[in-house]
Design a protein around this motif. Structure first.
Motif, PDB file in Angstrom:
ATOM      1  N   MET A 172      -0.787  13.474  -4.652  1.00 42.29           N
ATOM      2  CA  MET A 172      -0.759  12.042  -4.355  1.00 42.29           C
ATOM      3  C   MET A 172      -0.055  11.759  -3.030  1.00 42.29           C
ATOM      4  O   MET A 172      -0.471  10.875  -2.267  1.00 42.29           O
ATOM      5  CB  MET A 172      -0.083  11.278  -5.495  1.00 42.29           C
ATOM      6  N   ILE A 173       1.019  12.493  -2.745  1.00 41.19           N
ATOM      7  CA  ILE A 173       1.702  12.328  -1.462  1.00 41.19           C
ATOM      8  C   ILE A 173       0.750  12.642  -0.310  1.00 41.19           C
ATOM      9  O   ILE A 173       0.672  11.890   0.674  1.00 41.19           O
ATOM     10  CB  ILE A 173       2.949  13.227  -1.398  1.00 41.19           C
ATOM     11  N   CYS A 174       0.025  13.724  -0.428  1.00 44.50           N
ATOM     12  CA  CYS A 174      -0.933  14.084   0.617  1.00 44.50           C
ATOM     13  C   CYS A 174      -2.000  13.006   0.770  1.00 44.50           C
ATOM     14  O   CYS A 174      -2.437  12.707   1.891  1.00 44.50           O
ATOM     15  CB  CYS A 174      -1.574  15.428   0.301  1.00 44.50           C
ATOM     16  N   GLU A 175      -2.421  12.415  -0.337  1.00 43.81           N
ATOM     17  CA  GLU A 175      -3.402  11.332  -0.271  1.00 43.81           C
ATOM     18  C   GLU A 175      -2.812  10.115   0.438  1.00 43.81           C
ATOM     19  O   GLU A 175      -3.498   9.466   1.233  1.00 43.81           O
ATOM     20  CB  GLU A 175      -3.861  10.949  -1.681  1.00 43.81           C
ATOM     21  N   CYS A 176      -1.541   9.820   0.175  1.00 43.78           N
ATOM     22  CA  CYS A 176      -0.879   8.709   0.871  1.00 43.78           C
ATOM     23  C   CYS A 176      -0.838   8.954   2.378  1.00 43.78           C
ATOM     24  O   CYS A 176      -1.028   8.025   3.179  1.00 43.78           O
ATOM     25  CB  CYS A 176       0.547   8.523   0.352  1.00 43.78           C
ATOM     26  N   PHE A 177      -0.586  10.194   2.769  1.00 42.87           N
ATOM     27  CA  PHE A 177      -0.500  10.524   4.188  1.00 42.87           C
ATOM     28  C   PHE A 177      -1.860  10.427   4.885  1.00 42.87           C
ATOM     29  O   PHE A 177      -1.947   9.988   6.026  1.00 42.87           O
ATOM     30  CB  PHE A 177       0.072  11.928   4.377  1.00 42.87           C
ATOM     31  N   LYS A 178      -2.911  10.872   4.213  1.00 40.33           N
ATOM     32  CA  LYS A 178      -4.203  10.992   4.910  1.00 40.33           C
ATOM     33  C   LYS A 178      -5.099   9.776   4.753  1.00 40.33           C
ATOM     34  O   LYS A 178      -6.048   9.607   5.541  1.00 40.33           O
ATOM     35  CB  LYS A 178      -4.940  12.242   4.421  1.00 40.33           C
ATOM     36  N   SER A 179      -4.822   8.909   3.772  1.00 43.12           N
ATOM     37  CA  SER A 179      -5.717   7.773   3.521  1.00 43.12           C
ATOM     38  C   SER A 179      -5.306   6.563   4.345  1.00 43.12           C
ATOM     39  O   SER A 179      -4.121   6.269   4.494  1.00 43.12           O
ATOM     40  CB  SER A 179      -5.701   7.400   2.036  1.00 43.12           C
ATOM     41  N   ASN A 180      -6.310   5.858   4.852  1.00 43.82           N
ATOM     42  CA  ASN A 180      -6.033   4.606   5.546  1.00 43.82           C
ATOM     43  C   ASN A 180      -5.575   3.535   4.567  1.00 43.82           C
ATOM     44  O   ASN A 180      -4.717   2.705   4.880  1.00 43.82           O
ATOM     45  CB  ASN A 180      -7.286   4.134   6.296  1.00 43.82           C
ATOM     46  N   TYR A 181      -6.145   3.576   3.358  1.00 43.47           N
ATOM     47  CA  TYR A 181      -5.802   2.576   2.342  1.00 43.47           C
ATOM     48  C   TYR A 181      -6.162   3.142   0.977  1.00 43.47           C
ATOM     49  O   TYR A 181      -7.210   3.774   0.815  1.00 43.47           O
ATOM     50  CB  TYR A 181      -6.571   1.283   2.604  1.00 43.47           C
ATOM     51  N   ILE A 182      -5.280   2.943  -0.001  1.00 42.72           N
ATOM     52  CA  ILE A 182      -5.553   3.354  -1.381  1.00 42.72           C
ATOM     53  C   ILE A 182      -5.692   2.106  -2.228  1.00 42.72           C
ATOM     54  O   ILE A 182      -4.725   1.348  -2.416  1.00 42.72           O
ATOM     55  CB  ILE A 182      -4.420   4.250  -1.939  1.00 42.72           C
ATOM     56  N   GLU A 183      -6.885   1.885  -2.725  1.00 46.26           N
ATOM     57  CA  GLU A 183      -7.103   0.729  -3.600  1.00 46.26           C
ATOM     58  C   GLU A 183      -6.581   1.023  -4.998  1.00 46.26           C
ATOM     59  O   GLU A 183      -5.866   0.216  -5.599  1.00 46.26           O
ATOM     60  CB  GLU A 183      -8.582   0.374  -3.651  1.00 46.26           C
ATOM     61  N   ASN A 184      -6.933   2.187  -5.519  1.00 45.65           N
ATOM     62  CA  ASN A 184      -6.496   2.546  -6.861  1.00 45.65           C
ATOM     63  C   ASN A 184      -6.550   4.057  -7.014  1.00 45.65           C
ATOM     64  O   ASN A 184      -7.588   4.675  -6.787  1.00 45.65           O
ATOM     65  CB  ASN A 184      -7.384   1.887  -7.923  1.00 45.65           C
ATOM     66  N   LEU A 185      -5.417   4.644  -7.355  1.00 44.54           N
ATOM     67  CA  LEU A 185      -5.328   6.089  -7.582  1.00 44.54           C
ATOM     68  C   LEU A 185      -4.594   6.305  -8.898  1.00 44.54           C
ATOM     69  O   LEU A 185      -3.409   5.994  -9.017  1.00 44.54           O
ATOM     70  CB  LEU A 185      -4.596   6.776  -6.423  1.00 44.54           C
ATOM     71  N   GLU A 186      -5.291   6.832  -9.884  1.00 38.83           N
ATOM     72  CA  GLU A 186      -4.747   7.006 -11.224  1.00 38.83           C
ATOM     73  C   GLU A 186      -4.421   8.465 -11.484  1.00 38.83           C
ATOM     74  O   GLU A 186      -5.231   9.357 -11.215  1.00 38.83           O
ATOM     75  CB  GLU A 186      -5.760   6.525 -12.275  1.00 38.83           C
ATOM     76  N   GLY A 187      -3.239   8.705 -12.015  1.00 43.71           N
ATOM     77  CA  GLY A 187      -2.847  10.033 -12.432  1.00 43.71           C
ATOM     78  C   GLY A 187      -2.306   9.988 -13.846  1.00 43.71           C
ATOM     79  O   GLY A 187      -2.227   8.931 -14.483  1.00 43.71           O
ATOM     80  N   GLU A 188      -1.906  11.147 -14.350  1.00 50.28           N
ATOM     81  CA  GLU A 188      -1.319  11.187 -15.691  1.00 50.28           C
ATOM     82  C   GLU A 188       0.076  10.572 -15.711  1.00 50.28           C
ATOM     83  O   GLU A 188       0.464   9.931 -16.696  1.00 50.28           O
ATOM     84  CB  GLU A 188      -1.248  12.647 -16.169  1.00 50.28           C
ATOM     85  N   PHE A 189       0.818  10.727 -14.630  1.00 43.06           N
ATOM     86  CA  PHE A 189       2.207  10.276 -14.604  1.00 43.06           C
ATOM     87  C   PHE A 189       2.443   9.073 -13.693  1.00 43.06           C
ATOM     88  O   PHE A 189       3.379   8.312 -13.917  1.00 43.06           O
ATOM     89  CB  PHE A 189       3.116  11.438 -14.145  1.00 43.06           C
ATOM     90  N   TRP A 190       1.626   8.932 -12.648  1.00 45.95           N
ATOM     91  CA  TRP A 190       1.840   7.842 -11.695  1.00 45.95           C
ATOM     92  C   TRP A 190       0.514   7.158 -11.362  1.00 45.95           C
ATOM     93  O   TRP A 190      -0.555   7.748 -11.464  1.00 45.95           O
ATOM     94  CB  TRP A 190       2.444   8.386 -10.398  1.00 45.95           C
ATOM     95  N   GLN A 191       0.645   5.913 -10.925  1.00 47.77           N
ATOM     96  CA  GLN A 191      -0.489   5.145 -10.437  1.00 47.77           C
ATOM     97  C   GLN A 191      -0.103   4.536  -9.086  1.00 47.77           C
ATOM     98  O   GLN A 191       1.046   4.136  -8.886  1.00 47.77           O
ATOM     99  CB  GLN A 191      -0.877   4.018 -11.408  1.00 47.77           C
ATOM    100  N   ILE A 192      -1.071   4.476  -8.173  1.00 51.54           N
ATOM    101  CA  ILE A 192      -0.866   3.862  -6.864  1.00 51.54           C
ATOM    102  C   ILE A 192      -1.993   2.855  -6.657  1.00 51.54           C
ATOM    103  O   ILE A 192      -3.169   3.204  -6.765  1.00 51.54           O
ATOM    104  CB  ILE A 192      -0.876   4.907  -5.730  1.00 51.54           C
ATOM    105  N   ARG A 193      -1.618   1.615  -6.362  1.00 48.09           N
ATOM    106  CA  ARG A 193      -2.619   0.562  -6.173  1.00 48.09           C
ATOM    107  C   ARG A 193      -2.288  -0.260  -4.932  1.00 48.09           C
ATOM    108  O   ARG A 193      -1.125  -0.518  -4.647  1.00 48.09           O
ATOM    109  CB  ARG A 193      -2.673  -0.366  -7.399  1.00 48.09           C
ATOM    110  N   ASP A 194      -3.336  -0.655  -4.218  1.00 50.03           N
ATOM    111  CA  ASP A 194      -3.207  -1.550  -3.069  1.00 50.03           C
ATOM    112  C   ASP A 194      -2.109  -1.057  -2.120  1.00 50.03           C
ATOM    113  O   ASP A 194      -1.165  -1.758  -1.800  1.00 50.03           O
ATOM    114  CB  ASP A 194      -2.899  -2.979  -3.555  1.00 50.03           C
ATOM    115  N   PHE A 195      -2.273   0.183  -1.644  1.00 47.53           N
ATOM    116  CA  PHE A 195      -1.200   0.823  -0.885  1.00 47.53           C
ATOM    117  C   PHE A 195      -1.701   1.337   0.452  1.00 47.53           C
ATOM    118  O   PHE A 195      -2.711   2.035   0.532  1.00 47.53           O
ATOM    119  CB  PHE A 195      -0.621   1.993  -1.690  1.00 47.53           C
TER     120      PHE A 195
END
Length: 358
Positions: free
Chosen positions: A133-156
């Motif tokens: 997920m950290i790598c996705e945060c670094f490489k993505s221009n925008y994360i609308e919704n990223l679901e995992g077993e332990f964490w969720q990232i939205r509108d980021f």
């Protein structure tokens, strides 16, 4: 070859305030002497094992005076951090240090996770999910919704972005477990090998090989090899101080683990028969450490001696393991600050040039 320093940030026989002042001085001196990076760990709660809950804060402060040296987190406990928050903190620290952050990351010590209410049995799964997920945060221009077993990232959207592109270099720690080395290889990041803990050379060698075998095709190896070191002009003095530093650090690990409460039905420490615990027990007094290093030779990755001795011993490890970077644990245990700084200076003056040429 890049050469850096590591300290566990333990503080036997001294206050937290004194320890911070000494580590800060070590960073400034290391920068002046030409070391390439400095590394320390992350830990939470009162424990002589370490008093370093915020290594990024230490690095940002030190970067205002140390203008060149890079900073490796060795290691951040991934399971204790939300990936989007940690990615944001790493990016901000990279900005504030002028692009000098190196991200060392791992599962984390089980007793630290228990202190903050995290099931240590989930540490591997949390680590792998969190790092992706950290790598996705670094490489993505925008994360609308990223679901995992332990964490969720939205509108980021990461802000600020890191100075280094696409992100600061990432290293996974693998002390004794093949799974960590395999994962580090498969995701194509670097590997931190903490051989300074007394972990047997053959185990370190095997984990390094496993890491490289799992790298994607065309992806270069990036191994940071940690060794214990003490150099002095007098061989006996080097051995005496090296044994004191290594033994008192090993004893810190043993004392800390024995004093921890049983929180999950299993003592939250190193497993009784683990490679780490056996090493700590074997090295837990200066006499034991000295005898073990003398009898087992390079199997215990402790380099003590004159400048010429150290070059010869380091060459053995570089020839066998071919690390891309070397990390020296000089300041450890109850070794006096004066002695640690002397060893740092002598290494930089008389050993570092020869090692860089290996």
């Amino acid at each position: 070859m890049k050469i850096g320093l590591f300290t566990e940030f333990s503080y036997p026989q001294k206050s937290e305030q004194q320890t911070y002042a000494e580590v800060f001085e070590q960073i400034i001196v290391a920068d002046e002497l030409g070391y390439d990076f400095f590394s320390t760990t992350e830990s939470y709660g009162k424990d002589i094992f370490s008093c370093s809950p915020f290594p990024l804060g230490l690095y940002v402060a030190a970067a205002q005076k140390a203008r060149r040296i890079r900073f490796l987190t060795g290691i951040i406990s991934m399971a204790a951090h939300h990936p989007a928050i940690l990615a944001s903190e790493l990016a901000a620290a990279d900005l504030l240090t002028g692009g000098r952050v190196m991200v060392g990351i791992g599962r984390g010590h089980p007793w630290v996770l228990n202190r903050v209410g995290i099931n240590a049995g989930e540490s591997t799964a949390r680590f792998e999910e969190g790092l992706r997920m950290i790598c996705e945060c670094f490489k993505s221009n925008y994360i609308e919704n990223l679901e995992g077993e332990f964490w969720q990232i939205r509108d980021f959207k990461l802000s600020p972005p890191p100075v280094q592109t696409p992100h600061p270099p990432i290293y996974t720690a693998a002390a004794t477990t093949p799974d960590s080395a395999i994962f580090a290889g498969k995701i194509g990041h670097g590997l931190v090998q903490p051989g300074y803990l007394g972990i047997p050379f053959e185990l370190v060698h095997g984990l390094t090989k496993t890491y490289r075998q799992n790298l994607p095709a065309g992806r270069p190896s990036n191994v940071v090899l940690g060794i214990h070191l003490h150099v002095a002009r007098d061989r006996e003095k080097a051995i005496e101080d090296g044994a004191l530093a290594l033994a008192t650090q090993a004893d810190v690990f043993l004392q800390s683990s024995q004093s921890r409460p049983n929180l999950t039905g299993v003592k939250e420490a190193y497993a009784t028969k683990s490679a780490s615990r056996m090493a700590f027990e074997k090295l837990s007094t200066p006499e034991k450490a000295r005898r073990a290093v003398a009898e087992e030779g390079p199997n215990i990755m402790a380099v003590w001696g004159t400048p010429e001795d150290c070059v010869t011993k380091i060459k053995f490890y570089t020839d066998a393991l071919h690390p891309e970077q070397l990390m020296l644990n000089i300041a450890s245990g109850t070794l006096a600050q004066e002695e640690a700084l002397k060893s740092m200076r002598l290494f930089a003056e008389e050993v570092m040039p020869a090692v860089r040429a290996l």
